[in-house]
Structure formats: structure tokens, C-alpha cells
Design a protein around this motif. Structure first.
Motif, mmCIF file in Angstrom:
data_model
loop_
_atom_site.group_PDB
_atom_site.id
_atom_site.type_symbol
_atom_site.label_atom_id
_atom_site.label_comp_id
_atom_site.label_asym_id
_atom_site.label_seq_id
_atom_site.Cartn_x
_atom_site.Cartn_y
_atom_site.Cartn_z
ATOM 1 N N VAL A 271 -54.872 -13.316 23.714
ATOM 2 C CA VAL A 271 -53.436 -12.510 24.066
ATOM 3 C C VAL A 271 -53.946 -11.808 25.256
ATOM 4 C CG1 VAL A 271 -52.859 -10.334 23.202
ATOM 5 C CG2 VAL A 271 -52.923 -11.929 21.617
ATOM 6 N N PHE A 272 -55.272 -11.316 25.633
ATOM 7 C CA PHE A 272 -55.106 -10.579 26.796
ATOM 8 C C PHE A 272 -55.399 -11.328 27.815
ATOM 9 C CE2 PHE A 272 -56.815 -7.111 24.061
ATOM 10 C CZ PHE A 272 -55.936 -6.022 24.262
ATOM 11 N N LEU B 230 -53.253 -13.634 28.515
ATOM 12 C CA LEU B 230 -51.923 -14.454 29.044
ATOM 13 C C LEU B 230 -51.473 -13.992 30.278
ATOM 14 C CD1 LEU B 230 -49.612 -14.065 25.892
ATOM 15 C CD2 LEU B 230 -50.661 -16.062 26.668
ATOM 16 N N PRO B 231 -51.692 -12.831 30.811
ATOM 17 C CA PRO B 231 -51.377 -12.319 32.287
ATOM 18 C C PRO B 231 -51.853 -13.365 33.494
ATOM 19 C CG PRO B 231 -51.721 -10.356 31.060
ATOM 20 C CD PRO B 231 -52.114 -11.565 30.314
ATOM 21 N N LEU C 108 -50.341 -16.424 33.484
ATOM 22 C CA LEU C 108 -49.007 -16.238 34.532
ATOM 23 C C LEU C 108 -49.511 -16.250 35.754
ATOM 24 C CD1 LEU C 108 -46.915 -13.997 32.076
ATOM 25 C CD2 LEU C 108 -46.551 -16.354 32.720
ATOM 26 N N ASN D 161 -49.556 -19.533 37.350
ATOM 27 C CA ASN D 161 -48.225 -19.901 37.562
ATOM 28 C C ASN D 161 -47.208 -19.134 38.027
ATOM 29 O OD1 ASN D 161 -48.457 -22.663 35.941
ATOM 30 N ND2 ASN D 161 -49.880 -21.392 34.937
ATOM 31 N N ARG D 162 -47.572 -18.490 39.221
ATOM 32 C CA ARG D 162 -46.691 -17.444 39.810
ATOM 33 C C ARG D 162 -45.212 -17.733 40.000
ATOM 34 N NH1 ARG D 162 -49.656 -12.669 43.267
ATOM 35 N NH2 ARG D 162 -48.125 -11.032 42.509
ATOM 36 N N PRO E 111 -43.222 -20.872 39.220
ATOM 37 C CA PRO E 111 -42.530 -21.997 38.838
ATOM 38 C C PRO E 111 -41.115 -21.966 38.997
ATOM 39 C CG PRO E 111 -43.278 -20.240 36.765
ATOM 40 C CD PRO E 111 -43.697 -19.905 38.358
ATOM 41 N N GLY F 221 -39.408 -21.157 35.034
ATOM 42 C CA GLY F 221 -40.425 -20.925 34.070
ATOM 43 C C GLY F 221 -41.339 -21.745 33.872
ATOM 44 N N ILE F 222 -42.357 -21.635 32.774
ATOM 45 C CA ILE F 222 -43.115 -22.665 32.501
ATOM 46 C C ILE F 222 -42.716 -23.553 31.332
ATOM 47 C CG2 ILE F 222 -45.682 -22.788 31.593
ATOM 48 C CD1 ILE F 222 -46.152 -19.963 33.002
ATOM 49 N N ASN F 223 -42.131 -24.502 31.459
ATOM 50 C CA ASN F 223 -41.539 -25.362 30.331
ATOM 51 C C ASN F 223 -41.769 -26.693 30.545
ATOM 52 O OD1 ASN F 223 -40.063 -23.073 29.377
ATOM 53 N ND2 ASN F 223 -38.519 -23.236 31.150
ATOM 54 N N ALA G 287 -47.275 -26.119 31.491
ATOM 55 C CA ALA G 287 -47.734 -25.466 30.188
ATOM 56 C C ALA G 287 -49.375 -25.898 30.344
ATOM 57 C CB ALA G 287 -46.839 -25.916 29.079
ATOM 58 N N PHE H 72 -51.223 -23.618 32.337
ATOM 59 C CA PHE H 72 -51.177 -22.398 31.786
ATOM 60 C C PHE H 72 -52.232 -22.429 30.669
ATOM 61 C CE2 PHE H 72 -49.721 -19.405 28.312
ATOM 62 C CZ PHE H 72 -49.612 -18.397 29.038
#
Lengths: 224, 242
Positions: B63-64, B66-67, B70, B73-74, B76, B79-81, B86, B89
Motif C-alpha cells: 500500500v505504501f 503505490l506512490p 506512480l 510512471n510519471r 503516462p 494513465g496506467i492502463n 501496468a 508499475f
């Protein structure tokens, strides 16, 4: 290992729990237990919210919702601690962290309380905008209650501190709560989608606009 | 549990005061910065709790991260799709999560090595508390009229438990003082002599009671005392830190 018993203790005897934090009793185990239990509660609510879209969204939202609340807390903690200490607070950073986690746990528990309602509307209503607005309302309500709870427990005590310090720290706290809301909403916007709009599954959307403009658009699309 | 047995029990609060660490069935010194108790591998229930904690920590770390994912993947475009984005990421977040969980486990293992004697003493405290519980069960059986339970020498068993408790407390105190360390040799010998006296008392009681139903419990108490004695002897091999 029973981490949830810490939350039950918080619910049953809030005064004693807060007193223990003020005295620095077992802070480390409290921090860990509150982190774990609030993470589980948020994950549960996130999974329900994500169920509106697809199983992949369930997984994604179950991770993103705890991340939203816990990372916001970590981002804002140093500001609160440093400013408070600068103006005479005696609590340690661990005590600040525990108090913040207590408030976040209250939000998590409240969200879990709303889980059956959300689940009911998830089953009976198939309208993305309605579901999103319902959840925004639930998040706002639980957030306000959680934040006011935090304000109540963090408010400097006039009996123990000099009057000037109390006044400054109360203002710092108010400013910090606005900052917390701002950081939280922006992080929420960065981590979206939580609900998953109809169509293909998205892990993270392209970063654009802000939360407020999105809510406004949803209201316009409701066709009152 | 009767008041006298309740007083004999060594609670986690007492242990925390004696050792200076947060103590529960799985960890010593808390989850963050502490070590796991080696005894978890001998008790399935504790082992299950330990694995559940490991999974929860893994999720929490993920959880921690995640940033950080991101951050990699500054920019994209949408998004990240896309699967490649993905994948990148997930590679970053899961990689960091794995490194963090392995580091945490290594650190815990290191702490276990560091606190080996304390861990052993805590296991002995567990055994001691089990003996106290056994006495309580015998008391309760006797109270409901079970004639097979003989309570003739109960007082001496309680005396043995009191001595064992004192031995354990002395052992834990010695461990803490030596761990934290600037103990004088005189003080060290004083504590050591105290433990040896307790052990001698236990031995006397055990010889007297070998034939009774409580012999087994007394033997258990003696074994605990001997174990503490051994650990403190191990300690005495190391010179005090200056």
C-alpha cells in the motif's frame, strides 16, 4: 496478534485509550494495530466500492483506498508535528502519529458501518453517477466526523499550556486540517478510479483537472 | 483462578517492566524494531498468527509503495492502463515490497540472535505459567469433588512456584542489566548467588515430593529453574561492557 482488539478498546473506552497515548503507553503496538486494522477496514470498503465495476477493480480499490488514507496521513504528519513542537507541544512524533491513526481508524470503522448500505445500493441501483455521488457523500460524512474527532482530541489544553501557545497551536491545527483535506482530495484524484466508470478497467487514469470539477460534472449529469 | 495463583502468574505487563520490551506471544520488542519469538515454530497457533502478520505487513508495505510506483510512471499519456505500463508499475511496487519484507525479516532474525537468552527465558516463563495453570486445574477438579486428585502437599508446590518465580524474575533482571550493561562484578555475583539459592531450595522440595502427584509439577519447576541458571551462567562468561 489480535490487532482488532486495539480498535475495540478504542471504541469501548475512548478516554482510557487516549490517556494511554498521552502517557506514551505501548505506542508501538498501538500504531501497528491501528495501521493493520484501519488498512483492513478500508480495504473491505474499497472492495465493495470496486465491485460496481469488475473483480479487477475490486482488487485495485481494496489497495487504493487504504493507500489514500494512510499515505495522506504520512504526508501531513511531519507538518503537524514540527509546527506543534515549534509552538510548545510536548507530545512526541509517535504520539502525534498514534492520535492521527486513531482518527483515521474512526473513519475506517465509520466506513465499515456504511458498508451494508453501499452494498445494498450496489445491488439495487445500476447508475454510475448515483453510486459515485452516494459514495462521495459517505466519504465526506465519515471524513468530517473523523476530522472533528481528531480536532477534539488534538486541541491544546488551556489548563496545561500557556495561553499564547494554545491559541497558536489551535490555529495550526485548523490550518493543518484544511491541508489534510487538500492533500487527501488531491491524492484521491491521483489514485482514481476507485469506482471504475463503465467500460474498460483502468489501473490509474490520466492526471487532469481536480476532484471538485469532477463532482460538479457528476451533479450536472444527474438530470434533476 | 484463586488469588494466590493469580499472584504467582507472571503477566505480560510484569515481563514488559522487567525486560523493557513490549512482549506478546509472537514478538518481543514489537513488530517494528523487535524480533519474533523462536517458540512460534513449536506452536501451530502462534505460527499461524505469525504468518497472518507477515501477510498483513506485506499488504501494508505494498500500500505504501503505490506512490513510488506512480513516480516511475510519471508521464503516462493515458494513465496506467496499457499492459506494459501496468507491468512496469507492478514490477516497481512489488519489487520494493519484496525488498522491504525480506529486510524486515532479516532484521528480525538478527534481533532474535541478539536477544537469544531473553527469548529462552521468556519460553521458560511460558512453561512456568503453564504449571501455574495446571495447579489451578487441579484445584478446580478438587473443588468439584474429584477424589483422584490429591491436594495434601499443595502448600509445598506453591512454595516451589514462588521460588521458581523469583528465579525467573532474577534471571530476567540479570539479562536486562547485562544487556543494558554497566554492571559491577559484585552485583553480578549477587544476582547469580540469588538464583543458585533458589535452585537449591527447588532441589530440596523436589526430592521431598517425588512420590506425590505433584512431583511432576515440582520437577517442571526445577527444570525451569535449572534452565534459568544455565542461561545466566552463559551470561557470566562474557565480561561486563565498559
Amino acid at each position: 496478534m489480535n490487532y482488532f482488539s486495539t480498535v475495540i478498546y478504542l471504541l469501548r473506552d475512548r478516554q482510557a485509550f487516549l490517556q494511554e497515548i498521552n502517557q506514551g503507553v505501548k505506542l508501538q503496538s498501538k500504531i501497528f494495530a491501528l495501521m493493520i486494522s484501519s488498512c483492513c477496514f478500508f480495504a473491505l470498503y474499497g472492495a465493495i466500492v470496486g465491485a460496481f465495476h469488475s473483480p479487477l477493480q475490486v482488487l485495485s480499490s481494496a489497495i487504493k483506498l487504504p493507500a489514500l488514507y494512510l499515505i495522506t496521513l504520512l504526508v501531513c504528519l511531519p507538518t503537524l508535528y514540527i509546527f506543534n513542537v515549534l509552538f510548545g507541544a510536548k507530545e512526541s512524533i509517535a504520539q502525534h502519529f498514534t492520535l492521527l491513526l486513531t482518527a483515521v481508524s474512526v473513519i475506517a470503522i465509520l466506513l465499515c458501518g456504511f458498508a451494508p448500505v453501499t452494498l445494498f445500493f450496489l445491488i439495487t441501483v445500476n447508475d454510475y453517477n448515483f453510486f459515485m455521488l452516494l459514495n462521495v457523500a459517505i466519504f465526506a460524512l465519515t471524513g468530517i466526523i473523523g476530522v472533528s474527532f481528531f480536532y477534539h482530541i488534538m486541541k491544546p489544553n488551556a489548563d496545561n499550556d500557556p495561553e499564547q501557545g494554545v491559541k497558536v497551536r489551535t490555529n495550526i491545527l485548523r490550518f493543518w486540517l484544511v491541508l489534510y483535506g487538500f492533500v487527501g482530495s488531491q491524492l484521491g484524484w491521483t489514485l482514481r478510479p476507485f469506482f471504475g466508470s463503465p467500460g474498460k478497467f483502468e489501473l490509474f487514469r490520466h492526471r487532469e483537472g481536480s476532484l471538485l470539477s469532477a463532482v460538479w460534472n457528476s451533479i450536472r449529469h444527474l438530470h434533476f | 483462578m484463586k488469588q494466590e495463583l493469580d499472584n504467582l502468574n507472571i503477566t505480560n505487563q510484569t515481563l514488559e517492566k522487567l525486560t523493557g520490551f513490549e512482549i506478546n506471544n509472537i514478538f518481543v520488542g514489537g513488530v517494528i524494531g523487535g524480533g519474533y519469538r523462536p517458540s512460534i515454530f513449536q506452536k501451530p497457533k502462534r505460527l499461524l498468527s505469525f504468518w497472518i502478520t507477515e501477510i498483513l505487513v506485506l499488504v501494508l508495505i505494498f500500500v505504501f509503495t503505490l506512490p513510488i510506483g506512480l513516480l516511475f510512471n510519471r508521464h503516462p499519456t493515458n494513465g496506467i492502463n496499457e499492459p506494459s505500463e501496468a507491468w512496469q508499475f507492478l514490477l516497481v511496487t512489488l519489487g520494493i515490497t519484496l525488498i522491504a519484507i525480506v529486510s524486515w525479516n532479516l532484521y528480525m532474525w538478527f534481533r532474535v540472535k541478539q536477544l537469544r537468552i531473553l527469548m529462552h527465558l521468556l519460553d521458560e516463563v511460558d512453561k512456568y505459567n503453564e504449571v501455574v495453570q495446571a495447579v489451578d486445574i487441579l484445584d478446580r477438579l478438587e473443588a468439584v469433588g474429584n477424589s483422584q486428585v490429591n491436594l495434601i502437599n499443595r502448600d509445598e508446590v506453591l512454595e516451589a512456584l514462588r521460588v521458581t518465580k523469583n528465579t525467573l524474575i532474577a534471571g530476567l533482571m540479570t539479562e536486562k542489566i547485562l544487556r543494558e550493561s554497566r554492571i559491577s562484578l559484585t552485583r553480578r555475583h549477587e544476582l547469580f548467588a540469588n538464583i543458585e539459592n533458589n535452585l537449591a531450595t527447588l532441589r530440596t522440595l523436589e526430592v521431598k515430593e517425588r512420590a506425590s502427584e505433584y512431583g511432576q509439577l515440582l520437577n517442571e519447576a526445577l527444570q525451569i529453574g535449572l534452565s534459568v541458571h544455565r542461561e545466566v551462567q552463559n551470561f557470566s562468561r562474557f565480561p561486563p561492557r565498559s
